[in-house]
Enzyme design. Structure first.
Site, PDB file in Angstrom:
ATOM      1  N   SER A 209      89.156  29.502  52.114  1.00 42.69           N
ATOM      2  CA  SER A 209      88.866  29.555  53.031  1.00 42.69           C
ATOM      3  C   SER A 209      88.705  28.039  54.142  1.00 42.69           C
ATOM      4  O   SER A 209      87.740  27.597  53.321  1.00 42.69           O
ATOM      5  CB  SER A 209      87.993  30.436  53.807  1.00 42.69           C
ATOM      6  OG  SER A 209      87.926  30.872  55.484  1.00 42.69           O
ATOM      7  N   GLU A 210      89.327  27.190  54.731  1.00 41.52           N
ATOM      8  CA  GLU A 210      89.604  25.942  54.866  1.00 41.52           C
ATOM      9  C   GLU A 210      88.134  25.649  55.283  1.00 41.52           C
ATOM     10  O   GLU A 210      87.697  24.587  55.529  1.00 41.52           O
ATOM     11  CB  GLU A 210      90.642  25.720  55.410  1.00 41.52           C
ATOM     12  CG  GLU A 210      91.206  26.376  56.255  1.00 41.52           C
ATOM     13  CD  GLU A 210      91.987  27.260  56.773  1.00 41.52           C
ATOM     14  OE1 GLU A 210      91.796  28.156  55.970  1.00 41.52           O
ATOM     15  OE2 GLU A 210      92.826  27.154  57.904  1.00 41.52           O
ATOM     16  N   ASN A 211      87.859  26.573  56.092  1.00 39.46           N
ATOM     17  CA  ASN A 211      86.228  26.283  56.969  1.00 39.46           C
ATOM     18  C   ASN A 211      85.546  25.519  55.563  1.00 39.46           C
ATOM     19  O   ASN A 211      84.370  25.171  56.329  1.00 39.46           O
ATOM     20  CB  ASN A 211      85.982  27.244  57.526  1.00 39.46           C
ATOM     21  CG  ASN A 211      85.776  28.859  57.000  1.00 39.46           C
ATOM     22  OD1 ASN A 211      86.836  28.911  56.098  1.00 39.46           O
ATOM     23  ND2 ASN A 211      84.610  29.059  57.617  1.00 39.46           N
TER      24      ASN A 211
ATOM     25  N   SER B 232      87.586  20.184  51.230  1.00 39.03           N
ATOM     26  CA  SER B 232      87.853  21.528  51.475  1.00 39.03           C
ATOM     27  C   SER B 232      89.609  21.448  51.420  1.00 39.03           C
ATOM     28  O   SER B 232      90.761  21.707  51.416  1.00 39.03           O
ATOM     29  CB  SER B 232      87.758  22.228  52.923  1.00 39.03           C
ATOM     30  OG  SER B 232      88.977  23.410  52.807  1.00 39.03           O
TER      31      SER B 232
END
Lengths: 218, 230
Positions: free
Chosen positions: A47-49, A88
């Protein structure tokens, strides 16, 4: 005409594109539902967070530090790692993500994607979509085949502002599975009860009928 | 400069003036410096440029729009494409009262990283052929087009970490490194809100995420829980 697939069944069909060992990013909205169908697979979700290795979406015990990019609380698996946003996007832009599944508003025959801005509403945000579309090794778009009033979303050219050029590899809709190879749409599968003619009539762009076209197996 | 430790968030942000640019760490609920933002809200200073991943998703940043403290937002997620509820920011944006620069999230992160690392710019394929490319130089390299993106810095960075020692060495928890870790490097004055300040030596050197060299001002605050609202 017959009804197409529900959002859950689109997600189920999309899950069949995933295989053991893959690193996968699921976009906000419909693609999130794909995580309901991968329990039997050895897949690592990014997840890009800043999480690699999260599991199910949690219904209770909200912890603000353990969320996915949609803000939903998620289960943190033993193999998980956390990292900052520059790292990320090194994973994402740097080609380390095997498959990304995103939602779509419009896709063009050449693989252009528009999925961040709705002109009629004057609204939309980019978030991670542009980087994910550019960086994932394989990009799958899950979306409704037409707008609510029945207009095609698979077009000769996208009318909405683009997310990225020539980035889409596969489109999975409520009516069909369509591959894009060398700027050409190829109809691979139709949803149960949906005919090829129905799909063609609701698609603006020209499409080749795949040589082994079949009904989706769900 | 050695880190200064303050006993409350009001004092921690007392150096911030109107017309400042401020980076705010956090990604929705994770790692948002909500106590510092509320102090800024109570202070009432005006004409700020806010640099943050998101605004109006349940975050306290949207409170700064209540009294129009923000003149410009630089963000990746600020305006929704669907949903009925509008944030204060969205309402002001649609009335033309606040400026918005929308940036792809990876480019946003890398511009901040470059700003903190003394890098003069970088080439990214993200945004080529989109509105993001407007007014930017396209450079072709090895038969591929890239946009030239420039570094991003600010006067201040407000960040949130889990623990600090008294020299400003920081560790984060869960998915709260996000933009905090890079924004800590990219502002002239970095103010960190943490849940606990411990003695030097209590944090393992192997586990430090942000070394204290990047931190100027430190305050211990009880975390404020926020949730995504769509």
């Amino acid at each position: 005409m017959n009804q197409g697939l529900s959002r859950e069944l689109i997600a189920l069909r999309a899950s069949k594109e995933l295989h053991d060992g893959m690193y996968v990013n699921l976009g906000i909205g419909l693609p999130t539902l794909v995580s309901n169908f991968i329990d039997d697979l050895d897949i690592t979700l990014q997840s890009e967070n800043g999480i690699l290795g999260y599991g199910n979406i949690l219904e209770k015990d909200f912890d603000p530090d353990f969320i996915n990019a949609g803000g939903q609380p998620v289960e943190i698996l033993p193999e998980a790692s956390f990292f900052n946003s520059a790292e990320s996007f090194a994973m994402i832009r740097g080609g380390h993500i095997d498959v990304a599944i995103l939602g779509g508003l419009q896709v063009a025959a050449n693989g252009d994607l528009a999925n961040w801005f709705v002109p009629e509403r004057g609204g939309g945000s980019i978030g991670g979509a542009m980087d994910i579309a550019v960086g994932a090794k394989r990009l799958i778009i899950t979306m409704a085949h037409t707008t609510k009033d029945g207009k095609p979303r698979i077009l000769d050219r996208c009318l909405y502002p683009l997310t990225a050029e020539t980035c889409v590899d596969l489109i999975i809709t409520d009516l069909a599975v369509i591959e894009i190879v060398d700027n050409q749409l190829i109809l691979l599968e139709t949803a149960p009860g949906i005919t090829v003619d129905e799909v063609l009539s609701l698609t603006e762009a020209d499409m080749i009928i795949g040589t082994s076209i079949r009904e989706m197996s769900l | 400069m050695v880190v200064e430790i303050f006993s409350n968030s009001k004092q921690a942000i007392s150096v911030v003036n109107s017309n400042s640019s401020i980076m705010f760490g956090g990604f929705v609920s994770a790692g948002s410096p909500s106590n510092l933002i509320i102090a800024l809200h109570n202070d009432g200073i005006q004409n700020l440029t806010a640099i943050a991943n998101n605004i109006g998703l349940g975050d306290k940043l949207d409170m700064l729009c209540e009294h129009k403290q923000i003149a410009k937002v630089i963000a990746t997620f600020a305006i929704r494409a669907s949903g009925d509820r509008k944030s204060n920011f969205e309402e002001q944006y649609h009335r033309g009262e606040v400026e918005l620069e929308l940036i792809p999230q990876g480019t946003f992160a890398e511009r901040i990283r470059a700003g903190g690392a003394g890098i003069g710019g970088f080439l990214t394929p993200t945004g080529v052929g989109t509105v993001v490319a407007e007014n930017k130089e396209v450079i072709r390299h090895n038969e591929k087009d890239y946009l030239l993106e420039l570094p991003l810095r600010a006067d201040f960075a407000f960040i949130k970490a889990y623990k600090a020692d008294k020299l400003g060495n920081l560790i984060y928890r869960g998915a709260s490194k996000n933009f905090n870790e890079i924004m800590a490097t990219a502002a002239d004055c970095v103010i960190a809100e943490v849940e606990e300040i411990v003695e030097v030596g209590e944090l393992e050197p192997d586990r430090i995420d942000t070394p204290g060299i990047f931190i100027d001002r430190l305050v211990q605050c009880k975390p404020i829980e926020i949730r995504w609202t769509s």
